[in-house]
Motif scaffolding. Structure first.
Motif, short mmCIF file in Angstrom:
data_model
loop_
_atom_site.label_atom_id
_atom_site.label_comp_id
_atom_site.label_asym_id
_atom_site.label_seq_id
_atom_site.Cartn_x
_atom_site.Cartn_y
_atom_site.Cartn_z
N GLY A 1 54.60 42.05 94.35
CA GLY A 1 55.28 43.05 95.16
C GLY A 1 55.52 44.35 94.42
N ASN A 2 56.13 45.30 95.14
CA ASN A 2 56.36 46.64 94.63
C ASN A 2 57.85 46.94 94.69
OD1 ASN A 2 56.80 49.63 94.99
ND2 ASN A 2 54.61 49.66 94.55
N ALA A 3 58.44 47.28 93.55
CA ALA A 3 59.89 47.48 93.47
C ALA A 3 60.38 48.58 94.40
CB ALA A 3 60.29 47.79 92.04
N LYS A 4 59.58 49.61 94.61
CA LYS A 4 60.00 50.74 95.44
C LYS A 4 59.93 50.41 96.93
CE LYS A 4 60.55 53.74 92.06
NZ LYS A 4 61.91 54.26 91.71
N GLN A 5 59.06 49.50 97.30
CA GLN A 5 58.80 49.24 98.72
C GLN A 5 59.33 47.91 99.24
OE1 GLN A 5 54.56 49.66 99.20
NE2 GLN A 5 54.54 51.78 98.50
#
Length: 205
Positions: free
Chosen positions: A98-102
């Motif tokens: 996953g992506n921390a920002k999204q």
């Protein structure tokens, strides 16, 4: 930050905001009005980031089955919360998927620790899987993080997007209420900023 949370790389710049409710007596709380976290990061340039968080107690997480029911149900407490993408700006987490920002940017999304991915699904590769939260909303798994270390106060294995709150409670104005302190809030100050600059800003809020 307490010493057992000192492993965070920005620990010396992270501050937990609390509220004193003044009535006949002063009532000390560990929470703030819901809008404060957003106002701090949007309008105060000396704030690097801020995050809001609500603990959840006695919640039920279910794994849906193909027949519209649940194949498994788990009662969770203390290690489950509502929070924002900024959680991962303020506090260090190691990402597996996953992506921390999204990952928590949309309503009805959830990030799981590695252990809890295995607990619910029996495996770690669970991106895009669905969990049922308190039999009210479906949550899509959008991230997997490493298990929180034992020496932390913030031991969360299930992090649900903060923007899920209005739909979950059926109150579209819930995140805009100043009158009642109800959410924990941490801020990270920009390097070189004195904490007194933060505290001196509270009266104008």
């Amino acid at each position: 930050m307490d010493s057992f949370n000192r492993y965070h790389s920005k620990a010396d710049r992270i501050f937990w905001i609390v509220t004193d409710v003044i009535d006949d007596e002063i009532q000390q709380t560990d929470v703030t009005p819901r809008p404060m976290g957003e106002i701090l990061r949007r309008e105060y340039p000396f704030v690097e980031s801020s995050v809001r968080l609500n603990n959840l107690f006695g919640s039920v997480i279910a794994v849906p089955d193909s027949k519209g029911g649940s194949s498994k149900k788990f009662e969770e407490s203390r290690n489950i919360c509502f929070t924002e993408p900024e959680y991962f700006d303020v506090f260090d987490s190691k990402w597996v998927s996953g992506n921390a920002k999204q990952a928590l940017s949309a309503p009805n999304t959830v990030v799981l620790s590695r252990d809890y991915a295995k607990k619910y699904f029996g495996r770690e590769n669970v991106m895009g899987e669905i969990l049922r939260f308190d039999n009210k909303v479906n949550l899509t798994v959008t991230g997997i993080i490493e298990n929180p270390p034992p020496n932390t106060q913030l031991r969360y294995d299930v992090l649900i997007s903060y923007s899920t709150i209005p739909g979950f409670y059926g109150d579209t104005n819930m995140l805009n209420v100043w009158a009642e302190p109800s959410t924990m809030c941490w801020v990270t100050l920009k390097e070189g900023t004195e904490p007194s600059r933060l505290t001196s800003s509270f009266p104008e809020m």
